[in-house]
Motif scaffolding. Structure first.
Motif, PDB file in Angstrom:
ATOM      1  N   VAL A  47       0.945  -1.098   0.070  1.00  0.00           N
ATOM      2  CA  VAL A  47       0.009   0.057   0.110  1.00  0.00           C
ATOM      3  C   VAL A  47       0.907   1.024  -0.090  1.00  0.00           C
ATOM      4  CG1 VAL A  47      -1.784   1.274   1.027  1.00  0.00           C
ATOM      5  CG2 VAL A  47      -2.000  -1.079   0.946  1.00  0.00           C
ATOM      6  N   ALA A  48       2.062   1.051   0.859  1.00  0.00           N
ATOM      7  CA  ALA A  48       2.933   2.641   0.807  1.00  0.00           C
ATOM      8  C   ALA A  48       3.412   2.568  -0.454  1.00  0.00           C
ATOM      9  CB  ALA A  48       3.717   2.206   2.068  1.00  0.00           C
ATOM     10  N   LEU A  49       3.870   1.579  -1.078  1.00  0.00           N
ATOM     11  CA  LEU A  49       4.917   1.759  -2.324  1.00  0.00           C
ATOM     12  C   LEU A  49       3.708   2.215  -3.316  1.00  0.00           C
ATOM     13  CD1 LEU A  49       7.255  -1.310  -2.276  1.00  0.00           C
ATOM     14  CD2 LEU A  49       7.781   1.196  -2.237  1.00  0.00           C
ATOM     15  N   ALA A  50       2.291   1.633  -3.467  1.00  0.00           N
ATOM     16  CA  ALA A  50       1.456   2.029  -4.444  1.00  0.00           C
ATOM     17  C   ALA A  50       1.259   3.431  -4.308  1.00  0.00           C
ATOM     18  CB  ALA A  50       0.270   1.133  -4.326  1.00  0.00           C
ATOM     19  N   ALA A  51       1.311   4.041  -3.150  1.00  0.00           N
ATOM     20  CA  ALA A  51       1.000   5.426  -2.920  1.00  0.00           C
ATOM     21  C   ALA A  51       2.209   6.149  -3.628  1.00  0.00           C
ATOM     22  CB  ALA A  51       0.504   5.910  -1.462  1.00  0.00           C
ATOM     23  N   ILE A  52       3.192   5.523  -3.165  1.00  0.00           N
ATOM     24  CA  ILE A  52       4.380   6.565  -3.832  1.00  0.00           C
ATOM     25  C   ILE A  52       4.500   6.446  -5.438  1.00  0.00           C
ATOM     26  CG2 ILE A  52       7.096   6.495  -3.630  1.00  0.00           C
ATOM     27  CD1 ILE A  52       6.723   5.730  -0.864  1.00  0.00           C
ATOM     28  N   ALA A  53       4.304   5.354  -5.779  1.00  0.00           N
ATOM     29  CA  ALA A  53       4.175   5.122  -7.114  1.00  0.00           C
ATOM     30  C   ALA A  53       3.093   5.972  -7.700  1.00  0.00           C
ATOM     31  CB  ALA A  53       3.942   3.690  -7.755  1.00  0.00           C
ATOM     32  N   ILE A  54       1.851   6.041  -7.243  1.00  0.00           N
ATOM     33  CA  ILE A  54       0.942   6.901  -7.787  1.00  0.00           C
ATOM     34  C   ILE A  54       1.441   8.512  -8.005  1.00  0.00           C
ATOM     35  CG2 ILE A  54      -1.318   7.818  -7.522  1.00  0.00           C
ATOM     36  CD1 ILE A  54      -2.108   4.823  -6.645  1.00  0.00           C
ATOM     37  N   GLY A  55       1.774   8.665  -6.770  1.00  0.00           N
ATOM     38  CA  GLY A  55       2.462  10.173  -6.466  1.00  0.00           C
ATOM     39  C   GLY A  55       3.483  10.595  -7.668  1.00  0.00           C
ATOM     40  N   LYS A  56       4.475   9.706  -7.879  1.00  0.00           N
ATOM     41  CA  LYS A  56       5.459   9.877  -8.618  1.00  0.00           C
ATOM     42  C   LYS A  56       5.246   9.987 -10.087  1.00  0.00           C
ATOM     43  CE  LYS A  56      10.046   7.895  -9.758  1.00  0.00           C
ATOM     44  NZ  LYS A  56      10.016   7.772 -11.044  1.00  0.00           N
ATOM     45  N   GLY A  57       3.969   9.109 -10.547  1.00  0.00           N
ATOM     46  CA  GLY A  57       3.688   9.138 -11.897  1.00  0.00           C
ATOM     47  C   GLY A  57       4.115   7.927 -12.425  1.00  0.00           C
ATOM     48  N   GLY A  58       3.508   7.915 -13.821  1.00  0.00           N
ATOM     49  CA  GLY A  58       4.095   6.805 -14.842  1.00  0.00           C
ATOM     50  C   GLY A  58       3.887   5.388 -14.266  1.00  0.00           C
ATOM     51  N   LEU A  59       2.910   5.232 -13.243  1.00  0.00           N
ATOM     52  CA  LEU A  59       2.524   3.871 -13.040  1.00  0.00           C
ATOM     53  C   LEU A  59       1.988   3.203 -14.110  1.00  0.00           C
ATOM     54  CD1 LEU A  59       2.568   2.046 -10.729  1.00  0.00           C
ATOM     55  CD2 LEU A  59       0.484   2.861  -9.934  1.00  0.00           C
ATOM     56  N   ALA A  61       2.245   3.556 -17.476  1.00  0.00           N
ATOM     57  CA  ALA A  61       2.946   2.945 -18.126  1.00  0.00           C
ATOM     58  C   ALA A  61       4.019   1.741 -17.796  1.00  0.00           C
ATOM     59  CB  ALA A  61       4.005   4.046 -18.820  1.00  0.00           C
ATOM     60  N   ALA A  62       4.339   1.719 -16.461  1.00  0.00           N
ATOM     61  CA  ALA A  62       5.262   0.595 -16.084  1.00  0.00           C
ATOM     62  C   ALA A  62       4.168  -0.558 -15.873  1.00  0.00           C
ATOM     63  CB  ALA A  62       5.437   1.121 -14.548  1.00  0.00           C
ATOM     64  N   ILE A  63       3.045  -0.543 -15.467  1.00  0.00           N
ATOM     65  CA  ILE A  63       2.059  -1.892 -15.569  1.00  0.00           C
ATOM     66  C   ILE A  63       1.977  -2.193 -16.933  1.00  0.00           C
ATOM     67  CG2 ILE A  63      -0.148  -2.415 -15.156  1.00  0.00           C
ATOM     68  CD1 ILE A  63      -0.263  -0.486 -12.602  1.00  0.00           C
ATOM     69  N   GLY A  64       1.703  -1.420 -17.922  1.00  0.00           N
ATOM     70  CA  GLY A  64       1.766  -1.734 -19.431  1.00  0.00           C
ATOM     71  C   GLY A  64       2.985  -2.526 -19.884  1.00  0.00           C
ATOM     72  N   SER A  65       4.198  -2.303 -19.404  1.00  0.00           N
ATOM     73  CA  SER A  65       5.162  -2.969 -19.620  1.00  0.00           C
ATOM     74  C   SER A  65       5.545  -4.144 -19.120  1.00  0.00           C
ATOM     75  CB  SER A  65       6.402  -2.122 -19.487  1.00  0.00           C
ATOM     76  OG  SER A  65       6.559  -0.674 -20.006  1.00  0.00           O
ATOM     77  N   LEU A  66       4.699  -4.700 -17.867  1.00  0.00           N
ATOM     78  CA  LEU A  66       4.945  -5.940 -17.210  1.00  0.00           C
ATOM     79  C   LEU A  66       4.714  -7.040 -18.092  1.00  0.00           C
ATOM     80  CD1 LEU A  66       2.726  -4.890 -13.946  1.00  0.00           C
ATOM     81  CD2 LEU A  66       5.466  -5.416 -14.199  1.00  0.00           C
ATOM     82  N   PRO A  67       3.854  -7.158 -18.948  1.00  0.00           N
ATOM     83  CA  PRO A  67       3.674  -8.275 -19.767  1.00  0.00           C
ATOM     84  C   PRO A  67       4.996  -8.730 -20.677  1.00  0.00           C
ATOM     85  CG  PRO A  67       1.843  -6.949 -19.864  1.00  0.00           C
ATOM     86  CD  PRO A  67       2.688  -6.270 -19.330  1.00  0.00           C
ATOM     87  N   SER A  68       5.785  -7.761 -21.035  1.00  0.00           N
ATOM     88  CA  SER A  68       6.934  -7.815 -21.776  1.00  0.00           C
ATOM     89  C   SER A  68       7.963  -8.457 -20.967  1.00  0.00           C
ATOM     90  CB  SER A  68       7.242  -6.524 -22.667  1.00  0.00           C
ATOM     91  OG  SER A  68       7.611  -5.539 -21.663  1.00  0.00           O
ATOM     92  N   GLN A  69       8.052  -8.387 -19.894  1.00  0.00           N
ATOM     93  CA  GLN A  69       9.119  -8.686 -18.890  1.00  0.00           C
ATOM     94  C   GLN A  69       9.393 -10.264 -18.989  1.00  0.00           C
ATOM     95  OE1 GLN A  69      11.157  -6.207 -17.648  1.00  0.00           O
ATOM     96  NE2 GLN A  69       9.646  -4.923 -19.061  1.00  0.00           N
TER      97      GLN A  69
END
Length: 159
Positions: A47-59, A61-69
């Protein structure tokens, strides 16, 4: 090296010690359920990391890149969960200092190998002789932490 980065690393190490002690107490409060304690710890961290990731932005796009990993890149989560579970399990059984001395020894030895050979895609950093000496000094400290009392008793009986 940047002194601030060194302080942050030291703080992270301190946090690991405190986290192990806190999670161990949580497990005790949950009837000794180490798995539940580790799960609660990871859930709060998520939960803490999700809040930081949302605040930082680009989440998104990062989630969209997950299937290619490649699948092996997801091992970090499993390794982290296993490590946290092990600290919750071991701290009350072998003591926080003993547990962390062994954790640090494992981290030190594995990181020297990973750095030296550039494993898992990290930048290769040759292990110098002085770094090996430092590792040996640290490992000696680990052995003294684990077995120092027995050595003192053994030598005090001899005299």
């Amino acid at each position: 090296m940047n002194f601030l980065l060194l302080l942050i690393a030291f703080g992270a190490g301190t946090a690991i010690s405190v986290q192990a002690a806190v999670n161990s107490q949580l497990a005790g409060g949950l009837g000794g359920n180490t798995v539940a304690s580790a799960l609660v710890s990871f859930s709060i961290g998520t939960v803490a990391l999700a809040a930081i990731a949302i605040g930082k932005g680009g989440l998104l796009a990062a989630i969209g890149s997950l299937p290619s990993q490649p699948l092996w890149r997801y091992a970090g989560g499993l390794l982290g969960a296993t490590a946290i579970f092990c600290t919750v399990l071991l701290a009350p059984r072998i003591g926080l200092a003993n547990m962390l001395a062994l954790v640090i020894a494992g981290q030190l030895l594995s990181s020297l190998v990973i750095d030296h050979f550039g494993l898992i895609g990290v930048v290769t950093r040759q292990v110098s002789g002085i770094k090996l000496i430092g590792a040996l000094v640290m490992l000696t400290g680990v052995l003294l932490t684990l077995f120092g009392h027995q050595l003192v008793q053994m030598f005090s009986r001899s005299h």
